[in-house]
Write an enzyme that holds these catalytic residues in place. Structure first.
Site: not given
Ligand code: A3P
Length: 885
Positions: A616-620, A714, A835-836, A839
């Site tokens: 949940k830090t933006g890894t995807t 998150s 992602k994003g 909530y």
């Molecule tokens: P939220 O869904 O809580 O906003 P991960 O991929 O590690 O699970 O992290 C998901 C989080 O990546 C999302 O949390 C979102 O805030 C963040 N994020 C950062 N850059 C993003 C992007 N370009 N598109 C979507 N989410 C992004």
């Protein structure tokens, strides 16, 4: 030799004859007679070799037996001393080793010994402040060892008082080695009521009959002969001291100031019972060079740790004789060798209860020797029920070169041979020629082993590596228990004692207190490998093992045992459960490993860098952006674990590296393609840094950090959207404030929610393995708001060529509220709905709780980043300043 000299003689004679101007009839006759004599000799010697007729045998050497101890006295003294006492309860089981410098030789010998007996230790240089000695109400160390005891005596007052207080309060003993001082004859040691006499040359070493220190060591035993190096001896009248051994002066280097008779015994090792200052000490007048000191050190660790570091008194021995029918003609076993094998087995049984030699065979070579040797093969089968047996493939072949159908077929053929010859193969054991396929793992070997021979146990020298020998360990792979194998100094080519590498003395020294003796001393379970040729010829294996076992009996109270391999392996992993899990290394990092690894495998399918999370830090987003780079290729998605491979944590690790490598493409160009893997669960998992480093020591590591409170929230939302019942049933506040009396499921959710955010402690664990230059910390807020800049810095960190200009390929998508991939002028490709997410924001109460909860972790993180020379992210500065979210 014979062939060469005959040829030379013949050619000389011929040359002479042909040089004569005239050929007389007598001379022609002479040549004919000579030629026939030579051809007769040649045929006889050929027949001898081929069929073993009248093979000249040297007389095999008799086993060594030099025990001086009167057996009646020894029996009465053979009491099993138990050093365990209540005091040990408040102690950890580590040893503090105080060394002169990190690289000092004597200190290294001590730490190697501790590793060999699997005792954990901490090394500290003597000049510095002492490490923390206690944790809560427990003493961290159960013994303190001074490589140079003089450094303890001359320690600065503050440290000395601290250490002595710790030792007397926690009942922790001190071991010290006193080196000689150049040009000083003796020292009156202040505060110890003792005189050290230096620079002595000693001979003979008699162990005190009556000391309670002896547990492994046999009391009263005598070593005769000169002792190696220079010694310090101890003079004292104080009743706190008890000599542990007596010795005699060999010659006097200096004129001694203390008047005494040269024949009067001197004390080269002494036990201070602590009557004077409540600290027990054992002081050695020389380092570990003298083999007996290694034995005495075991007992010293045992008594001074109040039994915390007592090793078991049982020693299990297994001796494999591999390739019992493999060997070229002329060096194989004959009938008398087989008889000697059986006789010695009986002798060993008297010393090692339950003992049987463990014979490995490939049927292809049965009856492939001379006439006499074939009789030996038959004799072995006549005595088949006296031994344990294990099967190979039909031929002596290395498994890693073959696929599973071939290996299976070859094993089945050998199994058929065993059936036809009634060979009792019942031990669920096998080894692989040259360790091939055992480690690194060749999956087909394990599969065929299980299917054909029902193998559950094997052994190898190659795990984790051949050298250093004292670090060899075991592991379990898919139900097959792999035991570490020890080296006994006998190889297929060591046939005769006179030809032993380094001379006979080398082997005898190994037996009499040297390497082989110490292997058995230090390892509760020893598996040795020998070969058929060690039992023919000079029967060196019989000589070696009978001698060393007698030596063990002579000098120790160890109880020698043998149990079948399966029982042995179960015992091993019961003793060392921490070794069950393997640690995979890169086979290409070690020549020997590479040579027994399948040629159709490549280490190029391993990642160059890892994105480790946390979740949940933006890894995807980072994973996706990296994948856009033309020189970067990511892992294939795993259908099982949300696309991530998740190899280093959890059960996937047990599939082995072949499984892992299947997730990566074969790089088009190995120098310019960068493979990477992203598993966000790696960051905070205890075992991952160690495992990752073992396999990928040169990999770069990327992690992303955002405000830990935000991350926790998150993650909670993520769990809710995945319909985790606990997350649905409890509010976020309930989760983060759950206490130890709450339901288990709630506590588990709390831990998984909060723990990853303790960033500093997880990063430190990674830094325990990886150097900081290989670690890159991404500010997750920046990744969200300015990914183009972040991708630029990551490329620099990875030294990626060619540079990829992300400004052309990423742009902010107002609808999504995040940066997305540019597809066309008016179309973007954004990350999926998960992602994003949208909530409701965290409420004030939750924010406040988390702010306080993470306060000390954030402080630790800022200190760590400072140490790493890494910029402190804006969100962290804000958190530490006390600003609101
Ligand atoms: P939220 O869904 O809580 O906003 P991960 O991929 O590690 O699970 O992290 C998901 C989080 O990546 C999302 O949390 C979102 O805030 C963040 N994020 C950062 N850059 C993003 C992007 N370009 N598109 C979507 N989410 C992004």
């Amino acid at each position: 030799m014979f062939w060469r000299s005959s040829f030379i003689v013949l050619s000389n004679i011929c040359a002479r004859c042909f040089c004569l101007k005239r050929f007389t009839l007598t001379k022609v006759l002479l040549i004919v007679i000579l030629l026939s004599v030579i051809s007769t000799i040649v045929s006889i010697s050929f027949l001898n070799l081929r069929f073993g007729i009248a093979r000249q045998r040297s007389k095999p050497p008799l086993p060594l037996s030099t025990c001086r101890l009167n057996s009646t006295i020894s029996r009465s003294l053979l009491k099993r001393v138990n050093h365990q006492s209540k005091a040990g309860r408040h102690l950890g089981d580590r040893v503090l080793v105080m060394v002169e410098s990190q690289y000092s030789k004597a200190g290294t010998k001590i730490t190697h010994l501790l590793e060999a007996i699997r005792v954990e230790y901490k090394v500290e240089p003597t000049g510095k402040n002492l490490p923390t000695l206690t944790h809560l109400d427990k003493g961290k160390f159960s013994v303190v060892i001074f490589e140079n005891y003089n450094k303890y005596i001359t320690m600065d007052k503050w440290n000395r008082q601290l250490l002595d207080k710790y030792c007397s309060e926690y009942n922790v003993g001190i071991i010290g080695f006193v080196p000689s001082k150049p040009d000083i004859i003796s020292d009156n040691v202040p505060g110890f009521r003792m005189v050290f006499e230096y620079g002595m040359k000693l001979q003979d070493y008699k162990l005190n009959m009556f000391s309670d220190v002896w547990r492994v060591t046999k009391a009263g035993q005598i070593y005769e002969g000169r002792l190696p190096g220079e010694w310090t001896v101890f003079h004292t009248n104080h009743s706190t001291y008890e000599p542990l051994a007596y010795s005699k002066k060999q010659t006097q280097k200096f004129s001694v100031s203390i008047e005494e008779d040269v024949n009067k015994p001197v004390v080269p090792v002494i036990y201070d019972h602590g009557k004077y200052d409540k600290i027990k000490r054992i002081i050695f007048g020389s380092a570990l060079r003298f083999w007996l000191h290694r034995l005495i050190l075991l007992d010293s660790l045992s008594i001074l740790s109040n039994g915390k570091l007592s090793m078991p008194l049982e020693r299990h021995i297994q001796i494999d004789i591999d390739d019992i029918f493999v060997g070229r003609e002329g060096i194989r076993m004959c009938v008398d060798d087989v008889e000697a094998l059986v006789t010695t087995q009986e002798t060993i049984k008297q010393m090692v209860s339950g003992f049987s030699f463990n014979l490995g065979f490939s049927g292809r070579y049965y009856l492939h020797g001379s006439y006499e040797e074939d009789a030996g093969d038959k004799k072995l089968l006549e005595y088949r029920d006296k031994f344990w047996w294990f099967g190979h493939m039909w031929r002596h072949e290395q498994a890693h070169k073959f696929d599973e159908p071939y290996i299976t077929l070859a094993m089945q053929q050998n199994s058929q041979f065993a059936k036809e010859n009634n060979i009792p193969v019942k031990q669920n054991y096998a080894v692989a020629p040259h360790h091939s396929g055992v480690y690194p793992i060749h999956e087909p070997l394990y599969t065929a082993w299980r299917n054909v021979w029902d193998v559950k146990v094997t052994s190898t020298e190659e795990y984790p590596r051949l050298h250093p020998a004292w670090r060899r360990r075991g592991f379990i792979y898919k139900g097959v228990m792999v035991l570490p194998r020890q080296t006994c100094g006998l190889y297929t080519h060591t046939l005769f004692l006179s030809d032993y590498p380094g001379g006979r003395k080398h082997l005898d020294d190994s037996i009499k207190g040297g390497e082989l003796f110490q292997i058995i001393l230090f390892n509760p379970i020893s598996v040795f490998m020998t070969h058929m040729s060690n039992y023919g010829n000079d029967r060196l294996a019989l000589y070696t093992f009978e001698s060393v076992l007698k030596f063990i009996q002579c000098w120790t109270n160890l109880k020698l045992l043998a149990v079948p391999p399966l029982q042995l392996a179960l015992k091993y992993f019961e003793m060392y459960p921490e070794e069950r899990d393997p640690i995979w290394q890169n086979p290409c990092d070690h020549k020997r490993h590479l040579s027994i690894w399948s040629t159709n495998k490549t280490c190029e399918k391993l990642p160059n860098f890892l994105v480790i999370g946390p979740q949940k830090t933006g890894t995807t987003a980072l994973y996706t952006f990296l994948g856009m780079h033309p020189a970067i290729e990511s892992n294939f998605n795993s259908p099982d674990t949300f696309e991530e491979v998740q190899f280093f944590n959890g059960n996937n690790y047990y599939h082995g590296i072949d499984w892992y490598m299947e997730f990566f493409p074969t790089p088009k160009n190995t120098t310019s393609t960068y493979l990477f893997e992203k598993s966000a669960t790696y960051f905070d998992n205890e075992v991952v840094p160690r495992r990752a480093f073992a396999l990928l020591p040169r990999a770069k590591i990327i992690c992303i950090l955002i405000n830990p409170s935000k991350r926790a929230y998150s993650w909670y939302q993520h769990m809710r959207s995945h319909e985790d019942p606990t997350a649905l049933n409890y509010s976020f506040y309930d989760v983060i404030t759950a206490t130890d009396i709450d339901p288990r499921k709630l506590r588990e959710l709390r831990n998984r929610c909060l723990n990853p955010g303790m960033y500093a402690q997880h990063l430190i664990r990674w830094l325990d393995y990886y150097p900081s230059r290989q670690l890159f910390i991404v500010d997750g807020e920046q990744l969200k708001n300015d990914p183009i800049h972040v991708m630029h810095t990551i490329q620099r960190f990875l030294h990626i060529d060619p540079y990829f200009d992300y400004s052309q390929f990423l742009r902010f998508d107002p609808k999504k509220g995040f940066f997305c991939q540019v597809v066309s002028e008016d179309r973007n490709k954004c990350l999926g709905k998960s992602k994003g997410r949208t909530y409701p924001p965290m409420n004030k109460e939750e924010q406040l709780f988390l702010k306080q909860y993470y306060q000390r972790h954030n402080v630790a993180l800022s200190k760590l980043l400072d140490k790493l020379n890494t910029e402190v992210p804006a969100w962290l500065e804000e958190e530490l300043r006390g600003g609101d979210e």
